[in-house]
Design a protein around this motif. Structure first.
Motif, PDB file in Angstrom:
ATOM      1  N   LEU A  77       0.891  -1.220  -0.120  1.00 36.97           N
ATOM      2  CA  LEU A  77       0.153  -0.058  -0.283  1.00 36.97           C
ATOM      3  C   LEU A  77       0.814   1.400  -0.065  1.00 36.97           C
ATOM      4  O   LEU A  77       1.641   1.434   0.807  1.00 36.97           O
ATOM      5  N   TYR A 112       1.618   5.318  -0.633  1.00 41.07           N
ATOM      6  CA  TYR A 112       0.870   6.756  -0.711  1.00 41.07           C
ATOM      7  C   TYR A 112       1.188   7.452  -1.954  1.00 41.07           C
ATOM      8  O   TYR A 112       2.356   7.894  -2.224  1.00 41.07           O
ATOM      9  N   TRP A 121      -2.370   1.852  -4.539  1.00 38.86           N
ATOM     10  CA  TRP A 121      -2.129   3.193  -4.512  1.00 38.86           C
ATOM     11  C   TRP A 121      -3.186   3.824  -3.369  1.00 38.86           C
ATOM     12  O   TRP A 121      -4.354   3.264  -3.611  1.00 38.86           O
ATOM     13  N   PHE A 122      -2.760   4.643  -2.518  1.00 38.13           N
ATOM     14  CA  PHE A 122      -3.963   5.104  -1.662  1.00 38.13           C
ATOM     15  C   PHE A 122      -3.590   6.770  -1.489  1.00 38.13           C
ATOM     16  O   PHE A 122      -2.542   7.058  -1.696  1.00 38.13           O
ATOM     17  N   GLU A 176      -8.374   5.285   3.466  1.00 35.59           N
ATOM     18  CA  GLU A 176      -8.214   4.261   2.433  1.00 35.59           C
ATOM     19  C   GLU A 176      -7.307   3.067   2.938  1.00 35.59           C
ATOM     20  O   GLU A 176      -7.598   1.728   2.576  1.00 35.59           O
ATOM     21  N   VAL A 177      -6.350   3.109   3.830  1.00 28.75           N
ATOM     22  CA  VAL A 177      -5.376   2.345   4.433  1.00 28.75           C
ATOM     23  C   VAL A 177      -6.397   1.245   5.214  1.00 28.75           C
ATOM     24  O   VAL A 177      -6.312   0.076   5.341  1.00 28.75           O
ATOM     25  N   TYR A 198      -8.644  -0.732   3.308  1.00 22.82           N
ATOM     26  CA  TYR A 198      -8.195  -2.094   2.421  1.00 22.82           C
ATOM     27  C   TYR A 198      -7.811  -3.223   3.651  1.00 22.82           C
ATOM     28  O   TYR A 198      -7.855  -4.210   3.505  1.00 22.82           O
TER      29      TYR A 198
END
Length: 233
Positions: free
Chosen positions: A79, A81, A113-114, A119-120, A123
């Motif tokens: 993941l 940024y 991608w976040f 969003e972390v 996921y």
């Protein structure tokens, strides 16, 4: 008659075995923050992130270790940024997004991608069917303080961030997503001073974190650099 019953029982057992759910497979997640920008750091006595790949390089070294330990087909997800690398690319005059893509291809990664820190958590909670794919490991490479992962530290704002995961938000992570004995570690600075305890209280898993500062290296994993520094969980 007894033999007939044995045949029936074995047949039922065989059918049940065929219909059983496959064993759950784990996912190892590597969380990678973005680098700071020279425009903010150039006036500091000790600037951060001379090299854009500070965190990417460390994450790659760790992933290579995991590939050796877990095998070529183990599910490993990065993941990353994205905005941090898009912004730093202008400073570097390189396509950093494509360069990170080559790491994905080389190491057979699932690259996500976040942007916002939410969003972390999204996921983690539902990026995979978590009743089947538990999180077997989770490691963070990036800027942090005692209470927060800072994904865009000194990127948009000098010495501050707009994308983060704060320890007050950790209760939003579903405790059931983690595999038994999941390995959790933050390689950033100061995490062991507060966030590790909050992580355990929120998730029931122990996160190794640093007391003091860490330093990201080029050919080895981050090291402790503060006097009296140590890893705790």
């Amino acid at each position: 008659m007894k033999r007939l019953w044995l045949v029936v029982l074995f047949s039922i057992f065989a059918l049940a075995s065929q219909g059983a759910a496959p064993p759950t497979s784990g996912e190892y997640i590597i969380l990678v923050g973005g680098p700071s920008m020279y425009q903010w750091e150039k006036y500091k006595a000790v600037p951060h992130d001379h090299w854009w790949a500070n965190f990417v390089r460390a994450a790659r070294l760790r992933t290579e270790q995991l590939r050796t330990e877990l095998g070529p087909d183990a599910k490993i997800t990065w993941l990353v940024y994205r905005q941090g690398y898009e912004d730093r690319a202008k400073q570097e005059h390189q396509d950093l997004i494509s360069l990170i893509g080559t790491v994905r291809d080389k190491l057979n990664l699932n690259l996500i991608w976040f942007g916002p820190g939410q969003e972390v958590m999204d996921y983690l909670n539902k990026g995979q069917p978590r009743d089947q794919v538990k999180v077997s490991g989770f490691e963070f490479f990036g800027h942090s303080n005692r209470a927060c992962f800072m994904f865009d530290y000194s990127n948009n704002i000098d010495s501050a961030c707009k994308s983060w995961l704060h320890d007050s938000e950790l209760t939003k992570i579903n405790r059931r997503i983690f595999a038994r004995h999941a390995y959790i570690k933050s390689w950033g600075c100061h995490t062991g001073e507060e966030m590790s305890k909050k992580w355990y209280a929120a998730t029931g898993t122990r996160m190794i974190g640093a007391i003091g500062k860490t330093q990201f290296m080029m050919e080895e994993l981050p090291i402790l650099v503060s006097e009296g520094g140590k890893w705790v969980n």
